[in-house]
Design a protein around this motif. Sequence first.
Motif, mmCIF file in Angstrom:
data_model
loop_
_atom_site.group_PDB
_atom_site.id
_atom_site.type_symbol
_atom_site.label_atom_id
_atom_site.label_comp_id
_atom_site.label_asym_id
_atom_site.label_seq_id
_atom_site.Cartn_x
_atom_site.Cartn_y
_atom_site.Cartn_z
ATOM 1 N N ARG A 29 22.778 22.455 -14.801
ATOM 2 C CA ARG A 29 23.498 21.421 -15.923
ATOM 3 C C ARG A 29 23.519 20.059 -15.122
ATOM 4 N NH1 ARG A 29 28.712 23.775 -17.708
ATOM 5 N NH2 ARG A 29 28.571 25.982 -17.713
ATOM 6 N N PRO A 30 22.441 19.231 -15.712
ATOM 7 C CA PRO A 30 22.414 18.006 -15.112
ATOM 8 C C PRO A 30 23.995 17.068 -15.594
ATOM 9 C CG PRO A 30 20.740 18.424 -17.236
ATOM 10 C CD PRO A 30 21.861 19.562 -16.957
ATOM 11 N N LYS A 31 23.973 16.024 -14.916
ATOM 12 C CA LYS A 31 25.293 15.258 -15.169
ATOM 13 C C LYS A 31 24.750 14.742 -16.565
ATOM 14 C CE LYS A 31 26.041 14.023 -10.320
ATOM 15 N NZ LYS A 31 25.136 13.120 -9.615
ATOM 16 N N ALA A 32 26.189 14.137 -17.016
ATOM 17 C CA ALA A 32 26.200 13.386 -18.348
ATOM 18 C C ALA A 32 25.235 12.335 -18.102
ATOM 19 C CB ALA A 32 27.506 13.037 -18.821
ATOM 20 N N GLY A 33 24.580 11.815 -18.961
ATOM 21 C CA GLY A 33 23.674 10.847 -19.249
ATOM 22 C C GLY A 33 22.226 10.937 -19.882
ATOM 23 N N GLU A 34 21.284 9.796 -20.131
ATOM 24 C CA GLU A 34 20.321 10.204 -20.947
ATOM 25 C C GLU A 34 19.171 9.520 -20.110
ATOM 26 O OE1 GLU A 34 21.955 7.522 -24.262
ATOM 27 O OE2 GLU A 34 20.345 6.234 -24.075
ATOM 28 N N ALA A 35 17.898 10.128 -20.506
ATOM 29 C CA ALA A 35 16.803 9.755 -19.858
ATOM 30 C C ALA A 35 15.598 9.876 -20.936
ATOM 31 C CB ALA A 35 16.420 10.747 -18.714
ATOM 32 N N TYR A 36 14.757 8.795 -20.934
ATOM 33 C CA TYR A 36 13.508 9.131 -21.707
ATOM 34 C C TYR A 36 12.279 9.046 -20.709
ATOM 35 C CZ TYR A 36 9.579 7.786 -24.682
ATOM 36 O OH TYR A 36 8.436 7.933 -25.792
ATOM 37 N N GLY A 37 11.708 10.278 -20.560
ATOM 38 C CA GLY A 37 10.402 10.382 -19.769
ATOM 39 C C GLY A 37 9.241 10.555 -20.571
ATOM 40 N N PRO A 84 25.490 6.790 -17.373
ATOM 41 C CA PRO A 84 26.144 7.245 -16.110
ATOM 42 C C PRO A 84 25.190 8.025 -15.315
ATOM 43 C CG PRO A 84 27.120 8.528 -17.830
ATOM 44 C CD PRO A 84 26.223 7.454 -18.519
ATOM 45 N N GLY A 85 24.093 8.569 -15.903
ATOM 46 C CA GLY A 85 23.326 9.721 -15.188
ATOM 47 C C GLY A 85 22.377 9.053 -14.138
ATOM 48 N N PRO A 86 21.575 9.647 -13.317
ATOM 49 C CA PRO A 86 20.738 9.346 -12.297
ATOM 50 C C PRO A 86 19.585 8.294 -13.069
ATOM 51 C CG PRO A 86 21.040 11.619 -12.343
ATOM 52 C CD PRO A 86 21.746 11.138 -13.439
ATOM 53 N N TYR A 102 8.198 17.179 -20.445
ATOM 54 C CA TYR A 102 9.304 17.959 -20.495
ATOM 55 C C TYR A 102 10.125 17.798 -19.057
ATOM 56 C CZ TYR A 102 13.219 20.909 -21.270
ATOM 57 O OH TYR A 102 14.620 21.576 -21.509
ATOM 58 N N ALA A 103 9.367 18.478 -18.048
ATOM 59 C CA ALA A 103 9.684 18.546 -16.705
ATOM 60 C C ALA A 103 9.904 17.184 -15.991
ATOM 61 C CB ALA A 103 8.886 19.344 -15.848
ATOM 62 N N LEU A 104 9.128 16.319 -16.549
ATOM 63 C CA LEU A 104 9.604 14.835 -16.200
ATOM 64 C C LEU A 104 10.599 14.194 -16.540
ATOM 65 C CD1 LEU A 104 7.247 12.659 -14.473
ATOM 66 C CD2 LEU A 104 7.147 11.748 -16.630
ATOM 67 N N ALA A 105 10.921 14.404 -18.089
ATOM 68 C CA ALA A 105 12.048 13.836 -18.517
ATOM 69 C C ALA A 105 13.345 14.490 -18.004
ATOM 70 C CB ALA A 105 12.053 14.088 -20.127
ATOM 71 N N VAL A 106 13.223 15.732 -17.649
ATOM 72 C CA VAL A 106 14.596 16.457 -17.119
ATOM 73 C C VAL A 106 14.784 16.139 -15.632
ATOM 74 C CG1 VAL A 106 15.486 18.815 -16.631
ATOM 75 C CG2 VAL A 106 14.113 18.573 -18.874
ATOM 76 N N GLU A 107 13.592 15.891 -14.862
ATOM 77 C CA GLU A 107 13.851 15.331 -13.474
ATOM 78 C C GLU A 107 14.395 14.165 -13.378
ATOM 79 O OE1 GLU A 107 9.660 16.089 -12.232
ATOM 80 O OE2 GLU A 107 10.320 18.471 -11.957
ATOM 81 N N LYS A 108 13.856 13.292 -14.436
ATOM 82 C CA LYS A 108 14.321 12.080 -14.443
ATOM 83 C C LYS A 108 16.192 12.128 -14.904
ATOM 84 C CE LYS A 108 13.329 7.716 -16.493
ATOM 85 N NZ LYS A 108 12.622 6.638 -17.463
ATOM 86 N N LEU A 109 16.396 12.714 -15.723
ATOM 87 C CA LEU A 109 17.715 13.012 -16.110
ATOM 88 C C LEU A 109 18.539 13.646 -15.200
ATOM 89 C CD1 LEU A 109 19.673 13.129 -18.773
ATOM 90 C CD2 LEU A 109 19.042 15.496 -18.911
ATOM 91 N N ALA A 110 17.986 14.462 -13.982
ATOM 92 C CA ALA A 110 18.901 15.021 -13.270
ATOM 93 C C ALA A 110 18.717 14.492 -11.790
ATOM 94 C CB ALA A 110 18.606 16.549 -13.155
#
Lengths: 204, 221, 393, 220
Positions: C320-328, B26-28, C103-111
């Motif tokens: 607080r990023p929205k729920a989800g996942e990201a691989y940066g 669901p995330g961006p 790390y910033a890249l992954a969090v930016e992708k996540l959020a």
Amino acid sequence: MLGSGIINGLIVTAKNFAGSYHDPERMVTVEYPEQKTVLPENYRNFPFLITENATDPMGTLRCVACQICEKECPPQCIIIEKSKDKKPDATGKLQLYPAIFGIDTSVCMSCQICVEVCPFDAIKMDKVFEIATTDRFQDLFLDRERLAKPNSYYHEIHPVEAAEVDGRLLAERKAAEEKAKVAAAAKAAAAAAKPVVTPPPATP
Amino acid sequence: METLEQIRARLLLAYPAAQITFVTNPGPAAEHSLLIEAAHAVEIARWLRDDPALRLDYCSNATGVDWPDKTITDVTTTTEPDPAGGPAKTVEIKTTRLQPGYLEAIYHLYSIALKQGPVVIRLRTANRTDAVTLPSLTPTWRSCDFQEREIFDLYGIIFTGHPDLRRLLMWDEFKDHPMRKDYVEPDDYEWEPTAHGAVLERAKPHQSAAAAPAPKMGGTP
Amino acid sequence: MNPFTPSAPAPFASAPGPTVRAVHDEFHGDLLEVSMGPQHPSTHGVFRMVATLDGEQLVKLKPVFGYLHRNHEKIAENTTYLGSMPYTDRLDYLCSMSTNWAYALAVEKLAGQAVPERAQYLRIIMAELTRLVNHSCLVGFLFNDLGTSFTPLLYAFREREKIIDLFEALSGSRMMCNYQRFGGCRVDPTPEWLAAAQQLVDNFPRFLDEYERMLTGNEIMLARTQGVGRLDATHAINAGITGPVLRASGVDYDLRKVDAYGFYAQFDFRVPLGAHGDTYDRYMMRILEMRESVKILQQAFKRLPAGPIMDPKAKLRGFRPKAGEAYGRLEGPKGELGFFLISDGSPNPYRYRVRPPSLINLTLLEEMCLGHTIADAVVILGSIDIVLGEVDR
Amino acid sequence: MSDPVASPTPFPAAGNISDAEREDLRRHGILMTSLEELHNWGRSNSIWPLQFGLACCAIEMIAAATARFDIARFGAEIFRPSPRQADLMIVSGTVTKKMAPQVIRLWNQMPEPKYCIAMGACAISGGPFKQGYNVLKGIDRFIPVDIYIPGCPPRPEALLNGLIQLQKQIKAEQLTGPNAARFTRPEEPSEFPIPAYGAHDLVPTKNDAVWAPPTPEAKA
């Protein structure tokens, strides 16, 4: 020719050896205890607390014990206990102050996050690094008496940043005073317009 | 590159018996993934690697995730007609059910040959206690070798078919799986001068009753 | 049993028996098993190899990890997103700036966080300076392993100190910069800083020439590295090997080109490739990459735009990023450095995973070393370029 | 040279002259010294550290050994790979529980007199990683530490500063008498027990003979 690579390498090292006597670019050694490195303005090592006044450090701590840095500190090396009573701060407003403020420098990772999150500009980074000791428990746990350093010291170690912070604080204080003046004037006007009302509530 | 739905459709054509679920993110970032049934995982992994349109020859990241048991409270509202003829009453029925936890292994696949990706696949164990076996994908992608050993070490998923499944980071005598959410940390909180929050709770038993929770020390400079 | 009784000696680190012992093999006959590390001058930290030797030749080599397992992932799952940023400095402690960025890249992708243009350029400048630090130190350490004692390392550290001084002047710390934030960078460099950095980059090729004159043609080095530790492309891809080690085997895979993260798509640079995949190629790869980094830096200084360095919408506290996942992931100096994050909407990540290039590049260490002598194993390990903070995390 | 500490039972060669008299003689070109001082001078200016890096601080330790900071100016540039040839153990970095037995073993293998510097937050107390399940909260739980250098990581100058303090400490050591240095007393332990790997933690988690947290009374 076999061996030319080795000879080339030796020429380079020989040049450097000779250069280390006359070429300033190759004279890199800083002879530490006699000759100190000039630390850059931004250098950070451990945090300290700012007091407005050098003569009464505990009475004029900028810290209001809001405990934000305690919560945000990644290795959890800050401990704060709020005071029971309130003391006036630099603007004369009554504020809480930290009854206990301790930083365990044997844990601190010098990350500066406490400085970044502090809304009161009360905690800043120090530059002192020559603090090797023989006792871990007594010497490395800094309480508020040892953490407190006057604003003039802050100006000494971070001149540009301190000037900016002071300017900002002054502007904030002026704005607050203006606001208070305007509010007082409005209140006076309101009081004049409606003479028989309840007395104005005591401002804190 | 094909979308994940297209890949799933082609996979289902190739392996009609396999269960492949589409898991939305669901995330961006919107990196969706495919949940693959453990029984067919090895064949599907090989297919993903060798399929000429995908050629996912590079498994970048393999990791475990722990999803502990969760109690979920369902609230069902029903309307009951009032026998007395008044307005219908709404009754809330709360039922709690235990959603069993599971351990998950997630693989991020890329293609170096075609420079595309990622395709994310997930494998899930049946529960967190006894049925924690998953097929190893190391024979397909050698890069999973150390990463699956790490998952075994830290989460306790047993990978069948792994050539050398031993603990990677902790010592061999270690009993726990420390990255699980319910792992209890060893109790060595004897000296916590700045304890607060969770650390204070753990440090308390070590401090004598006479001592204040936050002792003030080093008073004189 | 009290383990403190002198009659009960403690076992040696999960390896029963002494550090050197005789073993018998059906095929090879009598062999010697040697435990190299975790304290060994040439294992780059606390890495340990259990090597089985037939004379001086390696028959088996098992790496043992975990001597620097600092529970980075577990700690990160119990702190906020911002609180993990200084910990990422300590992952790969030679290149904190690139690790920060990953790390910033992954969090930016996540959020779904945007980054202003100037910050992107600054990140590229920092990442490439870090690459210079890492590669020059690596070459120094590699020659240290080859037996040159300390000399090339002294030259490398002389240059490193100059770059580290720049980092210190900018971020406040020599090694642990803690410079990137989600949505930008922390400090804006002054014009003086940029001028000093520009001057350093201008002078760097001179240092590289000197370095190469000293090392590249050296006959002993050629004899010790050419044809040693061959790695072929298919195996390397399958084993997930990335970075200069993969490119030394002739695989054109550089995330700066493939993912074009940041603003790398606008830069003109080549990706050097090796042909043989041996230790010599891996050495040359580092030298060539440093030259390409200098090119990127020159372009970045020229085009650095004015503007803000933080996205105005970015939040420092209460992130607080929205729920989800990201691989940066990005191309770190050691290979593909990735961060995999799962958010459940709380201030702490639910799952925080580092994809360490150093660990995965070691997958084929045994295959690369077999048949060589134990002295070559040290050189091969040196050419892979590991940092134990990242291997064990 | 630091001022020598007056010994209650002076070493015979030192004689019974005061510091002022000695300084007076030195100005006249007569260098009076005792065997003890000469011994300590020699030891303090040739401290050979064990080449032993654990984590981030090790890079700063290497930096201290390179041209810019040049630890050779203090006679400590000979980093020995073997503990048998080393006087000083610089614990530079995080000591994990998996690594701790090896560190203690290395310490045991070093011959007396030996000294230990805990460099950086992790070696002192576990530092930022202290809440980790595999991180030892300070190497002084198992071996005695002479100098603690806080910082994360400390600058190379801070390491040199710690080394200078250690040199001062060595110069003040006495070889005889009731205040004789630790290594001259055979009853003092030189080797320390090595913990075993347990199912959840090291067994035991600390050496009570070496380390105890301060009692609450002492803290106040």
